[in-house]
Design a protein around this motif. Structure first.
Motif, mmCIF file in Angstrom:
data_model
loop_
_atom_site.group_PDB
_atom_site.id
_atom_site.type_symbol
_atom_site.label_atom_id
_atom_site.label_comp_id
_atom_site.label_asym_id
_atom_site.label_seq_id
_atom_site.Cartn_x
_atom_site.Cartn_y
_atom_site.Cartn_z
ATOM 1 N N LEU A 99 0.850 -1.192 0.000
ATOM 2 C CA LEU A 99 0.000 0.000 0.000
ATOM 3 C C LEU A 99 0.883 1.238 0.000
ATOM 4 O O LEU A 99 1.937 1.267 0.645
ATOM 5 C CB LEU A 99 -0.910 0.021 1.236
ATOM 6 C CG LEU A 99 -2.149 -0.883 1.247
ATOM 7 C CD1 LEU A 99 -1.758 -2.350 1.123
ATOM 8 C CD2 LEU A 99 -2.955 -0.666 2.518
ATOM 9 N N VAL A 159 -7.434 1.011 -1.645
ATOM 10 C CA VAL A 159 -7.835 0.129 -0.557
ATOM 11 C C VAL A 159 -7.478 0.759 0.783
ATOM 12 O O VAL A 159 -6.738 1.739 0.858
ATOM 13 C CB VAL A 159 -7.143 -1.247 -0.676
ATOM 14 C CG1 VAL A 159 -7.481 -1.908 -2.009
ATOM 15 C CG2 VAL A 159 -5.623 -1.114 -0.531
ATOM 16 N N ARG A 160 -8.004 0.161 1.845
ATOM 17 C CA ARG A 160 -7.628 0.552 3.197
ATOM 18 C C ARG A 160 -7.340 -0.718 3.988
ATOM 19 O O ARG A 160 -7.989 -1.754 3.776
ATOM 20 C CB ARG A 160 -8.733 1.355 3.877
ATOM 21 C CG ARG A 160 -10.075 0.658 3.968
ATOM 22 C CD ARG A 160 -11.092 1.513 4.711
ATOM 23 N NE ARG A 160 -12.424 0.921 4.706
ATOM 24 C CZ ARG A 160 -12.810 -0.029 5.548
ATOM 25 N NH1 ARG A 160 -11.953 -0.481 6.461
ATOM 26 N NH2 ARG A 160 -14.026 -0.534 5.490
ATOM 27 N N PRO A 161 -6.369 -0.687 4.888
ATOM 28 C CA PRO A 161 -6.017 -1.888 5.656
ATOM 29 C C PRO A 161 -7.104 -2.244 6.658
ATOM 30 O O PRO A 161 -7.801 -1.363 7.174
ATOM 31 C CB PRO A 161 -4.710 -1.490 6.353
ATOM 32 C CG PRO A 161 -4.787 -0.001 6.465
ATOM 33 C CD PRO A 161 -5.520 0.469 5.241
ATOM 34 N N ASP A 162 -7.235 -3.536 6.921
ATOM 35 C CA ASP A 162 -8.204 -3.976 7.929
ATOM 36 C C ASP A 162 -7.861 -3.413 9.302
ATOM 37 O O ASP A 162 -8.750 -3.004 10.056
ATOM 38 C CB ASP A 162 -8.226 -5.514 7.994
ATOM 39 C CG ASP A 162 -8.851 -6.128 6.750
ATOM 40 O OD1 ASP A 162 -9.665 -5.445 6.095
ATOM 41 O OD2 ASP A 162 -8.521 -7.283 6.432
ATOM 42 N N ALA A 177 0.216 -4.735 4.741
ATOM 43 C CA ALA A 177 -0.917 -4.972 5.637
ATOM 44 C C ALA A 177 -1.318 -6.433 5.531
ATOM 45 O O ALA A 177 -1.279 -7.027 4.449
ATOM 46 C CB ALA A 177 -2.094 -4.067 5.275
ATOM 47 N N TYR A 180 -6.730 -6.167 3.611
ATOM 48 C CA TYR A 180 -7.240 -4.866 3.193
ATOM 49 C C TYR A 180 -8.543 -5.057 2.424
ATOM 50 O O TYR A 180 -8.857 -6.155 1.939
ATOM 51 C CB TYR A 180 -6.213 -4.126 2.329
ATOM 52 C CG TYR A 180 -5.710 -4.915 1.144
ATOM 53 C CD1 TYR A 180 -6.417 -4.948 -0.062
ATOM 54 C CD2 TYR A 180 -4.530 -5.645 1.225
ATOM 55 C CE1 TYR A 180 -5.963 -5.677 -1.135
ATOM 56 C CE2 TYR A 180 -4.072 -6.391 0.146
ATOM 57 C CZ TYR A 180 -4.792 -6.398 -1.032
ATOM 58 O OH TYR A 180 -4.348 -7.127 -2.098
#
Length: 237
Positions: A99, A159-162, A177, A180
């Protein structure tokens, strides 16, 4: 008698590590998409063998990434992209998805969209993004949709990380990460790049504070060492 030295020594080691983090932040103050880091100190409390007062040790064993957005700077480049708000671009580094907020992308000879280091940019499904060689008009919509000469080709992955706090720094401005998910409504800005979110003034001020704290600790250790030497000399008489 040496408990004070051991405690201070642990603090000194932590301050040295924090100085390394600050130096890295300052060195990347002008790096596109760089995220500043901070050091996390934890405390370990243990009992003394003779039942006396407990001893507390400081341990600098964690880092956290500052996620404040950097300023968006206009460049006009067709493949210069910035994310306004939440999300990270998805790139392939050595076969592993990474990311990044650094969107200074370029077109490779084979038509692939890559980072300046040559890492392929991925779409929302994790596949490399390509444009036909010789394309003259490249447009990227706010949702990341990539079009070439008016024809949509792919959607650049945002995207975004969990678990954002569990991200690990990778090479350069990338992060790794464990998991995600796609950002539902990303805001991709074409022709802009996101500047580093490092505040040089704040980092320099913190560097001075850390340096003063280290010198204070070193002075205490020097005085404690001299005190113990004096005691040993009296005992030898």
């Amino acid at each position: 008698m040496a408990d004070g030295i051991y405690t201070t020594l642990g603090r000194q080691v932590g301050l040295l590590r924090e100085m390394d983090v600050i130096a890295q932040n300052i060195a990347n103050a002008a790096t596109t998409g760089f995220r500043a880091e901070g050091l996390v100190f934890s405390e370990h409390v243990t009992k003394t063998p003779d039942g006396g007062p407990s001893v507390s040790f400081a341990l600098a064993d964690g880092r956290h990434v500052r996620r404040e957005q950097g300023a968006l700077e206009g460049t006009g480049g067709a493949l210069d992209l910035a994310i306004e708000g939440d999300g990270y671009f998805l790139v392939d580094v050595g076969g592993t998805p990474h990311l990044t907020r650094a969107g200074a992308f370029v077109a490779a000879a084979d038509g692939g969209i890559v980072t300046p280091e040559g890492h392929p940019v991925l779409d929302a499904g994790g596949a490399p993004v390509f444009v036909p060689p010789g394309t003259s008009d490249i447009h990227v919509g706010r949702d990341g949709t990539l079009s070439a000469d008016g024809a949509p080709l792919a959607q650049i992955g945002v995207v975004r990380p969990d678990t954002p706090d569990a991200m690990r720094r990778g090479a350069g401005t990338t992060f790794v990460a464990d998991g995600y998910v796609a950002v539902e409504a990303p805001s991709v800005q074409q022709g802009f790049l996101e500047a580093s979110n490092v505040s040089p003034v704040m980092q320099i001020a913190r560097m001075i504070a850390v340096q003063n704290a280290y010198e204070m600790g070193q002075g205490f250790m020097d005085r404690e060492d001299q005190r113990m030497r004096s005691i040993m000399q009296l005992m030898d008489r």
